[in-house]
Enzyme design. Structure first.
Site, PDB file in Angstrom:
ATOM      1  N   GLU A 102     -88.271  -3.054  13.677  1.00 56.20           N
ATOM      2  CA  GLU A 102     -88.338  -4.172  14.626  1.00 56.20           C
ATOM      3  C   GLU A 102     -88.929  -3.701  15.958  1.00 56.20           C
ATOM      4  O   GLU A 102     -88.810  -2.528  16.313  1.00 56.20           O
ATOM      5  CB  GLU A 102     -86.911  -4.724  14.799  1.00 56.20           C
ATOM      6  CG  GLU A 102     -86.719  -5.823  15.818  1.00 56.20           C
ATOM      7  CD  GLU A 102     -87.401  -7.127  15.462  1.00 56.20           C
ATOM      8  OE1 GLU A 102     -88.619  -7.101  15.206  1.00 56.20           O
ATOM      9  OE2 GLU A 102     -86.740  -8.175  15.477  1.00 56.20           O
ATOM     10  N   ASP A 103     -89.594  -4.609  16.673  1.00 59.64           N
ATOM     11  CA  ASP A 103     -90.149  -4.238  17.971  1.00 59.64           C
ATOM     12  C   ASP A 103     -89.074  -4.112  19.045  1.00 59.64           C
ATOM     13  O   ASP A 103     -89.022  -3.141  19.776  1.00 59.64           O
ATOM     14  CB  ASP A 103     -91.253  -5.220  18.416  1.00 59.64           C
ATOM     15  CG  ASP A 103     -90.822  -6.681  18.369  1.00 59.64           C
ATOM     16  OD1 ASP A 103     -89.681  -6.963  17.948  1.00 59.64           O
ATOM     17  OD2 ASP A 103     -91.634  -7.540  18.755  1.00 59.64           O
ATOM     18  N   ASP A 106     -82.816  -7.709  21.360  1.00 53.75           N
ATOM     19  CA  ASP A 106     -82.383  -8.316  22.617  1.00 53.75           C
ATOM     20  C   ASP A 106     -80.911  -8.718  22.465  1.00 53.75           C
ATOM     21  O   ASP A 106     -80.030  -7.893  22.664  1.00 53.75           O
ATOM     22  CB  ASP A 106     -83.317  -9.505  22.874  1.00 53.75           C
ATOM     23  CG  ASP A 106     -83.249 -10.051  24.287  1.00 53.75           C
ATOM     24  OD1 ASP A 106     -83.080  -9.269  25.213  1.00 53.75           O
ATOM     25  OD2 ASP A 106     -83.370 -11.275  24.459  1.00 53.75           O
ATOM     26  N   PHE A 155     -88.426  -8.550  30.924  1.00 51.48           N
ATOM     27  CA  PHE A 155     -89.380  -8.971  29.895  1.00 51.48           C
ATOM     28  C   PHE A 155     -90.559  -7.999  29.849  1.00 51.48           C
ATOM     29  O   PHE A 155     -91.161  -7.682  30.871  1.00 51.48           O
ATOM     30  CB  PHE A 155     -89.891 -10.388  30.174  1.00 51.48           C
ATOM     31  CG  PHE A 155     -90.737 -10.914  29.049  1.00 51.48           C
ATOM     32  CD1 PHE A 155     -90.150 -11.432  27.904  1.00 51.48           C
ATOM     33  CD2 PHE A 155     -92.129 -10.863  29.125  1.00 51.48           C
ATOM     34  CE1 PHE A 155     -90.925 -11.885  26.850  1.00 51.48           C
ATOM     35  CE2 PHE A 155     -92.915 -11.318  28.068  1.00 51.48           C
ATOM     36  CZ  PHE A 155     -92.305 -11.831  26.935  1.00 51.48           C
ATOM     37  N   ARG A 168    -100.710  -7.998  23.066  1.00 52.34           N
ATOM     38  CA  ARG A 168    -100.271  -7.115  21.980  1.00 52.34           C
ATOM     39  C   ARG A 168    -101.151  -5.870  21.872  1.00 52.34           C
ATOM     40  O   ARG A 168    -100.738  -4.840  21.370  1.00 52.34           O
ATOM     41  CB  ARG A 168    -100.315  -7.852  20.631  1.00 52.34           C
ATOM     42  CG  ARG A 168     -99.363  -9.031  20.516  1.00 52.34           C
ATOM     43  CD  ARG A 168     -99.296  -9.494  19.065  1.00 52.34           C
ATOM     44  NE  ARG A 168     -98.699 -10.817  18.907  1.00 52.34           N
ATOM     45  CZ  ARG A 168     -97.385 -11.037  18.802  1.00 52.34           C
ATOM     46  NH1 ARG A 168     -96.541 -10.037  18.849  1.00 52.34           N
ATOM     47  NH2 ARG A 168     -96.926 -12.263  18.655  1.00 52.34           N
TER      48      ARG A 168
HETATM   49  P1  5GP Z   1     -82.871 -11.278  19.611  1.00 53.89           P
HETATM   50  O1  5GP Z   1     -82.618 -12.087  18.379  1.00 53.89           O
HETATM   51  O2  5GP Z   1     -82.439  -9.838  19.477  1.00 53.89           O
HETATM   52  O3  5GP Z   1     -82.264 -11.910  20.832  1.00 53.89           O
HETATM   53  O4  5GP Z   1     -84.411 -11.368  19.909  1.00 53.89           O
HETATM   54  C1  5GP Z   1     -85.310 -10.485  19.405  1.00 53.89           C
HETATM   55  C2  5GP Z   1     -86.715 -11.035  19.527  1.00 53.89           C
HETATM   56  O5  5GP Z   1     -86.937 -11.647  20.803  1.00 53.89           O
HETATM   57  C3  5GP Z   1     -87.722  -9.927  19.409  1.00 53.89           C
HETATM   58  O6  5GP Z   1     -88.079  -9.683  18.081  1.00 53.89           O
HETATM   59  C4  5GP Z   1     -88.877 -10.474  20.241  1.00 53.89           C
HETATM   60  O7  5GP Z   1     -89.692 -11.293  19.446  1.00 53.89           O
HETATM   61  C5  5GP Z   1     -88.223 -11.320  21.304  1.00 53.89           C
HETATM   62  N1  5GP Z   1     -88.055 -10.603  22.585  1.00 53.89           N
HETATM   63  C6  5GP Z   1     -86.896 -10.230  23.181  1.00 53.89           C
HETATM   64  N2  5GP Z   1     -87.114  -9.605  24.340  1.00 53.89           N
HETATM   65  C7  5GP Z   1     -88.447  -9.534  24.509  1.00 53.89           C
HETATM   66  C8  5GP Z   1     -89.318  -8.985  25.542  1.00 53.89           C
HETATM   67  O8  5GP Z   1     -88.889  -8.406  26.563  1.00 53.89           O
HETATM   68  N3  5GP Z   1     -90.647  -9.117  25.338  1.00 53.89           N
HETATM   69  C9  5GP Z   1     -91.182  -9.726  24.257  1.00 53.89           C
HETATM   70  N4  5GP Z   1     -92.504  -9.809  24.167  1.00 53.89           N
HETATM   71  N5  5GP Z   1     -90.417 -10.261  23.260  1.00 53.89           N
HETATM   72  C10 5GP Z   1     -89.057 -10.165  23.395  1.00 53.89           C
HETATM   73 MG    MG Z   2     -89.514  -8.889  16.772  1.00 56.81          MG
END
Ligand code: 5GP
Ligand code: MG
Length: 177
Positions: A102-103, A106, A155, A168
């Site tokens: 995963e990237d 959050d 962010f 990206r």
């Molecule tokens: P979660 O379900 O953990 O809250 O959200 C994860 C997803 O939110 C990540 O896969 C990504 O797509 C998006 N996301 C959360 N924080 C960031 C951020 O700082 N930058 C970007 N570009 N995407 C984020």
């Molecule tokens: Mg992601």
């Protein structure tokens, strides 16, 4: 440090490529040690993780495989709102050691959902490997075995991550000004 503009927002350099790659290599080394003999299946979550997945896999020196999944959002019937469905998984993962790539994690809701879905398909083991983790934002109980870099609650874009589908292709990671 450089400032760039994407659409209406400004971002500044936060983690340079050389530093990112050192962290990616460290995580790959851990996987090499931990999962030797397991022929792990890397399961990269598109779109954001494609750059990380490519660099990570090329630093893994044990036999391994890769496949890609996407998360499709749809409105659930419950008050929790957005539910994400895992699509595109054609591999039989039963008995396999799977590493979800995963990237960024959050709140952790997305990864929780992945674990729940993939867990029903009888994998031997399910591990999470994320490039970035925002520990302050984590709201679900999640065991994340591999984290390359922990970051504050800001962010970020670049190295596969987008702002409104842009950015990206940036080699470094940038943070919102
Ligand atoms: P979660 O379900 O953990 O809250 O959200 C994860 C997803 O939110 C990540 O896969 C990504 O797509 C998006 N996301 C959360 N924080 C960031 C951020 O700082 N930058 C970007 N570009 N995407 C984020
Ligand atoms: Mg992601």
């Amino acid at each position: 440090m450089s400032i760039i503009k994407i659409k209406d927002k400004s971002f500044k350099t936060f983690i340079p490529e050389t530093e990112i790659l050192q962290h990616v290599k460290a995580v790959a080394d851990k996987i090499n040690r931990d999962l030797k003999g397991e022929n792990p299946l890397l399961l990269a979550v598109l779109n954001g993780s494609f750059v990380f997945a490519a660099d990570l896999m090329r630093s893994i020196t044990i036999p391994c495989e890769i496949s890609f999944v996407k998360l499709a959002s749809y409105q659930g019937t419950t008050s929790t709102g957005e539910i994400k469905e895992v699509i595109g998984l054609n591999e039989d993962i039963s008995g396999r050691t799977v590493v979800i790539v995963e990237d960024i994690v959050d709140t952790g809701a997305t990864m929780k959902r992945m674990l729940d879905t993939l867990g029903t398909r009888n994998p031997k083991a399910l591990h999470i490997c994320t490039l970035l983790l925002k520990p302050e934002k984590l709201t679900v109980d999640l065991d994340i075995k591999y984290v390359a870099i922990e970051i504050p609650n800001d962010f970020i874009v670049g190295y596969g991550l987008d702002y409104d589908q842009q950015g990206r292709n940036l080699r470094d990671i940038y943070t919102l000004v």
